[in-house]
Design a protein around this motif. Structure first.
Motif, PDB file in Angstrom:
ATOM      1  N   ARG A 215       0.843  -1.210   0.000  1.00  0.00           N
ATOM      2  CA  ARG A 215       0.000   0.000   0.000  1.00  0.00           C
ATOM      3  C   ARG A 215       0.873   1.252   0.000  1.00  0.00           C
ATOM      4  O   ARG A 215       0.421   2.342  -0.330  1.00  0.00           O
ATOM      5  N   HIS A 216       2.153   1.106   0.387  1.00  0.00           N
ATOM      6  CA  HIS A 216       3.040   2.273   0.433  1.00  0.00           C
ATOM      7  C   HIS A 216       3.194   2.936  -0.926  1.00  0.00           C
ATOM      8  O   HIS A 216       3.508   4.107  -1.009  1.00  0.00           O
ATOM      9  N   GLU A 217       3.008   2.165  -2.013  1.00  0.00           N
ATOM     10  CA  GLU A 217       3.153   2.769  -3.354  1.00  0.00           C
ATOM     11  C   GLU A 217       2.044   3.771  -3.624  1.00  0.00           C
ATOM     12  O   GLU A 217       2.287   4.807  -4.238  1.00  0.00           O
ATOM     13  N   GLN A 218       0.826   3.455  -3.176  1.00  0.00           N
ATOM     14  CA  GLN A 218      -0.288   4.418  -3.349  1.00  0.00           C
ATOM     15  C   GLN A 218      -0.020   5.663  -2.496  1.00  0.00           C
ATOM     16  O   GLN A 218      -0.260   6.784  -2.942  1.00  0.00           O
ATOM     17  N   GLY A 244      -2.305  12.262 -10.591  1.00  0.00           N
ATOM     18  CA  GLY A 244      -2.327  11.059 -11.428  1.00  0.00           C
ATOM     19  C   GLY A 244      -2.521   9.780 -10.619  1.00  0.00           C
ATOM     20  O   GLY A 244      -2.646   9.802  -9.406  1.00  0.00           O
ATOM     21  N   SER A 245      -2.553   8.658 -11.318  1.00  0.00           N
ATOM     22  CA  SER A 245      -2.702   7.351 -10.672  1.00  0.00           C
ATOM     23  C   SER A 245      -1.453   6.519 -10.958  1.00  0.00           C
ATOM     24  O   SER A 245      -0.639   6.874 -11.814  1.00  0.00           O
ATOM     25  N   LEU A 246      -1.362   5.422 -10.229  1.00  0.00           N
ATOM     26  CA  LEU A 246      -0.219   4.517 -10.406  1.00  0.00           C
ATOM     27  C   LEU A 246      -0.160   4.004 -11.854  1.00  0.00           C
ATOM     28  O   LEU A 246       0.870   4.121 -12.528  1.00  0.00           O
ATOM     29  N   GLY A 248      -1.668   5.265 -14.382  1.00  0.00           N
ATOM     30  CA  GLY A 248      -1.531   6.419 -15.272  1.00  0.00           C
ATOM     31  C   GLY A 248      -0.060   6.786 -15.442  1.00  0.00           C
ATOM     32  O   GLY A 248       0.393   7.124 -16.546  1.00  0.00           O
ATOM     33  N   TYR A 249       0.700   6.679 -14.356  1.00  0.00           N
ATOM     34  CA  TYR A 249       2.135   6.966 -14.384  1.00  0.00           C
ATOM     35  C   TYR A 249       2.865   5.963 -15.293  1.00  0.00           C
ATOM     36  O   TYR A 249       3.719   6.332 -16.102  1.00  0.00           O
ATOM     37  N   LEU A 250       2.490   4.689 -15.169  1.00  0.00           N
ATOM     38  CA  LEU A 250       3.102   3.660 -16.025  1.00  0.00           C
ATOM     39  C   LEU A 250       2.770   3.922 -17.492  1.00  0.00           C
ATOM     40  O   LEU A 250       3.628   3.822 -18.374  1.00  0.00           O
ATOM     41  N   GLU A 251       1.521   4.287 -17.717  1.00  0.00           N
ATOM     42  CA  GLU A 251       1.066   4.544 -19.089  1.00  0.00           C
ATOM     43  C   GLU A 251       1.822   5.735 -19.698  1.00  0.00           C
ATOM     44  O   GLU A 251       2.302   5.678 -20.823  1.00  0.00           O
ATOM     45  N   GLU A 252       1.962   6.779 -18.870  1.00  0.00           N
ATOM     46  CA  GLU A 252       2.663   7.981 -19.320  1.00  0.00           C
ATOM     47  C   GLU A 252       4.091   7.651 -19.779  1.00  0.00           C
ATOM     48  O   GLU A 252       4.630   8.261 -20.685  1.00  0.00           O
ATOM     49  N   HIS A 253       4.719   6.646 -19.109  1.00  0.00           N
ATOM     50  CA  HIS A 253       6.088   6.264 -19.482  1.00  0.00           C
ATOM     51  C   HIS A 253       6.124   5.128 -20.498  1.00  0.00           C
ATOM     52  O   HIS A 253       7.171   4.503 -20.692  1.00  0.00           O
ATOM     53  N   GLY A 254       4.984   4.841 -21.091  1.00  0.00           N
ATOM     54  CA  GLY A 254       4.942   3.829 -22.159  1.00  0.00           C
ATOM     55  C   GLY A 254       5.182   2.415 -21.665  1.00  0.00           C
ATOM     56  O   GLY A 254       5.651   1.559 -22.417  1.00  0.00           O
ATOM     57  N   LEU A 255       4.851   2.156 -20.386  1.00  0.00           N
ATOM     58  CA  LEU A 255       5.177   0.845 -19.821  1.00  0.00           C
ATOM     59  C   LEU A 255       4.013  -0.147 -19.859  1.00  0.00           C
ATOM     60  O   LEU A 255       4.171  -1.292 -19.458  1.00  0.00           O
ATOM     61  N   ASP A 270      -9.627   1.275  -8.494  1.00  0.00           N
ATOM     62  CA  ASP A 270     -10.455   0.902  -9.648  1.00  0.00           C
ATOM     63  C   ASP A 270      -9.956   1.604 -10.914  1.00  0.00           C
ATOM     64  O   ASP A 270     -10.005   1.032 -12.008  1.00  0.00           O
ATOM     65  N   ARG A 271      -9.474   2.838 -10.731  1.00  0.00           N
ATOM     66  CA  ARG A 271      -8.949   3.589 -11.881  1.00  0.00           C
ATOM     67  C   ARG A 271      -7.718   2.871 -12.460  1.00  0.00           C
ATOM     68  O   ARG A 271      -7.583   2.712 -13.676  1.00  0.00           O
ATOM     69  N   ASP A 272      -6.832   2.407 -11.554  1.00  0.00           N
ATOM     70  CA  ASP A 272      -5.653   1.649 -12.008  1.00  0.00           C
ATOM     71  C   ASP A 272      -6.092   0.395 -12.762  1.00  0.00           C
ATOM     72  O   ASP A 272      -5.564   0.093 -13.842  1.00  0.00           O
ATOM     73  N   LEU A 273      -7.035  -0.333 -12.160  1.00  0.00           N
ATOM     74  CA  LEU A 273      -7.435  -1.619 -12.737  1.00  0.00           C
ATOM     75  C   LEU A 273      -8.031  -1.435 -14.133  1.00  0.00           C
ATOM     76  O   LEU A 273      -7.724  -2.211 -15.040  1.00  0.00           O
ATOM     77  N   SER A 274      -8.862  -0.399 -14.317  1.00  0.00           N
ATOM     78  CA  SER A 274      -9.477  -0.278 -15.645  1.00  0.00           C
ATOM     79  C   SER A 274      -8.427   0.131 -16.681  1.00  0.00           C
ATOM     80  O   SER A 274      -8.465  -0.329 -17.826  1.00  0.00           O
TER      81      SER A 274
END
Ligand SMILES: [Zn+2]
Length: 421
Positions: A215-218, A244-246, A248-255, A270-274
């Motif tokens: 949970r520390h990452e959130q 932003g979201s977790l 969303g951050y991955l998406e922003e970096h093309g991961l 839920d935002r991360d999951l979708s």
């Protein structure tokens, strides 16, 4: 060679009693009734397992084989003290023994995987040892070369090291495929994440990354919690005003893509999951490790609602007692009821596809001969449900990778005769 069993579960077609596979050159050539295989190929060597069922080899989609000698660490501990202990123990071993320690550990892990019916592994490689040892041992592997804490040094220094590791002869072997593992959002700077993404793009490599394990990452996203000091250390863009979201951050970096595996995902919104579901990335769940490190286990009902694709992994022997993938699957099933056939598919073909190991995971003509034999009391009447409820490391009778018998359990009688002799 013909390998026969009381029942065969090809995964992509209905199971059949008293059947087998014919294998040449490491590939399955035929799947059919034992009688017919023996009649048409009377001179073939025949390995019969009348007390067992034949399934495709199990695929462990997440582990760190180089940590296989840290078994005393696998006891209930909070995540942060555990990971700090792991880093300390690793530095100590590395400075005393260097490569020989990591090779010995990887070899021990691979032996245990084979004894557990595992024929392919998604391994996170920190010290360079496990793909080399896997190649020697004959097991199949997607080796995700790990980038951790590269932010401390400039990416110009560290990336060439990864590039040269990717050019190793080990990856010329058809059984060992490379990948990249940016460790996590809290150990890599945004610049390094982007550089790793470009490297993966240039080389067409799949990615595997630890995401939302604790949970520390959130909390970190909002600049709170025990990981918050990393914000300054790695130049992370998080803090109270970060919106932003977790994911969303991955998406922003093309991961996030269909070639991405995300390990754990225990704490995701839920935002991360979708976002993850829409990207086509696959999650690897390792619930026993999550429970031991007091991270909690994922809310699989929410995963299902979001349409998350997932497979099973064990994580390393520093946080689980063994490589029993059936145990992982049964723990998931406690909160997500699924049929035996869906689970058997996840354990084999689903995980092979997630690792991009296109030839593995089912018993069909033309596929790699990666097989596991499992002793099931129901024998020829066994169902997928029996395989899932009764599957266990202690029931694995043999493991075959690329047509080579790499493990065969000695029967008690044979062992006793050998001892007396
Ligand atoms: Zn891990």
């Amino acid at each position: 060679m013909i390998i026969s069993a009381a029942r065969v579960f090809p995964v992509t077609s209905p199971s059949a009693a008293y059947a087998g596979v014919r294998v040449t050159g490491g590939v399955i050539r035929e799947v059919g009734p034992i009688g017919e295989l023996l009649r048409t190929h009377p001179k073939e060597r025949h390995l019969a397992f009348p007390d067992s069922v034949l399934i495709p080899g199990l695929v462990n989609a997440h582990t760190h084989l180089e940590y296989s000698l840290f078994r005393t660490m696998a006891r209930p501990t909070d995540f942060l003290p555990w990971i700090r202990g792991l880093v300390r123990a690793s530095r100590l071993r590395d400075s005393f023994w260097g490569a020989s320690h990591w090779e010995k550990a990887a070899a021990s892990g691979i032996r245990r995987c084979l004894r557990s019916g595992i024929t392919a592994i998604g391994d996170v490689v920190t010290y360079g040892a496990s793909p080399v040892v896997a190649q020697r041992a004959g097991i199949r592997m997607r080796a995700y070369l790990e980038a951790v804490a590269l932010a401390g040094s400039s990416s110009e220094e560290s990336l060439p090291r990864l590039e040269s590791a990717l050019s190793s002869d080990t990856f010329l072997s058809p059984r060992i495929a490379p990948g990249l593992s940016p460790h996590s959002i809290y150990t890599l700077s945004p610049q390094v994440l982007s550089a790793l993404r470009s490297l993966a793009g240039r080389r067409s490599l799949p990615l595997g990354m630890h995401v939302g394990e604790t949970r520390h990452e959130q909390d970190l996203l909002r600049g709170r919690g025990p990981l918050a000091p990393q914000v300054r250390r790695w130049g992370l863009p998080f803090g109270p005003s970060f919106r932003g979201s977790l994911a969303g951050y991955l998406e922003e970096h093309g991961l996030l893509s269909t070639k991405t595996l995300l390990f754990h995902g225990t704490h995701l919104t839920d935002r991360d999951l979708s976002k993850i579901a829409a990207s086509g990335a696959t999650m690897v769940t390792c619930p026993r490790s999550n429970a031991l490190l007091r991270c909690g286990i994922p809310d699989y009902q929410r995963w299902r609602k979001a349409g998350i694709r997932f497979v099973y992994g064990t994580d390393s022997l520093a946080s689980v007692p063994d490589f029993d993938l059936f145990e992982e699957a049964r723990l998931v099933r406690r909160s997500l009821p699924e049929s035996g056939s869906v689970i058997l598919r996840r354990l084999t073909l689903g995980a092979a596809e997630a690792l991009g190991l296109a030839g593995s995971g089912s018993l069909e003509a033309g596929r790699d001969a990666d097989l596991a034999l499992l002793r099931i009391p129901a024998g020829s009447a066994a169902t997928e449900e029996d395989v899932v409820t009764q599957g266990a490391v202690s029931r694995i009778a043999a493991t075959v990778v690329g047509g080579r018998l790499l493990y065969r359990r000695r029967s008690r009688e044979a062992a006793a005769i050998r001892r007396e002799g």
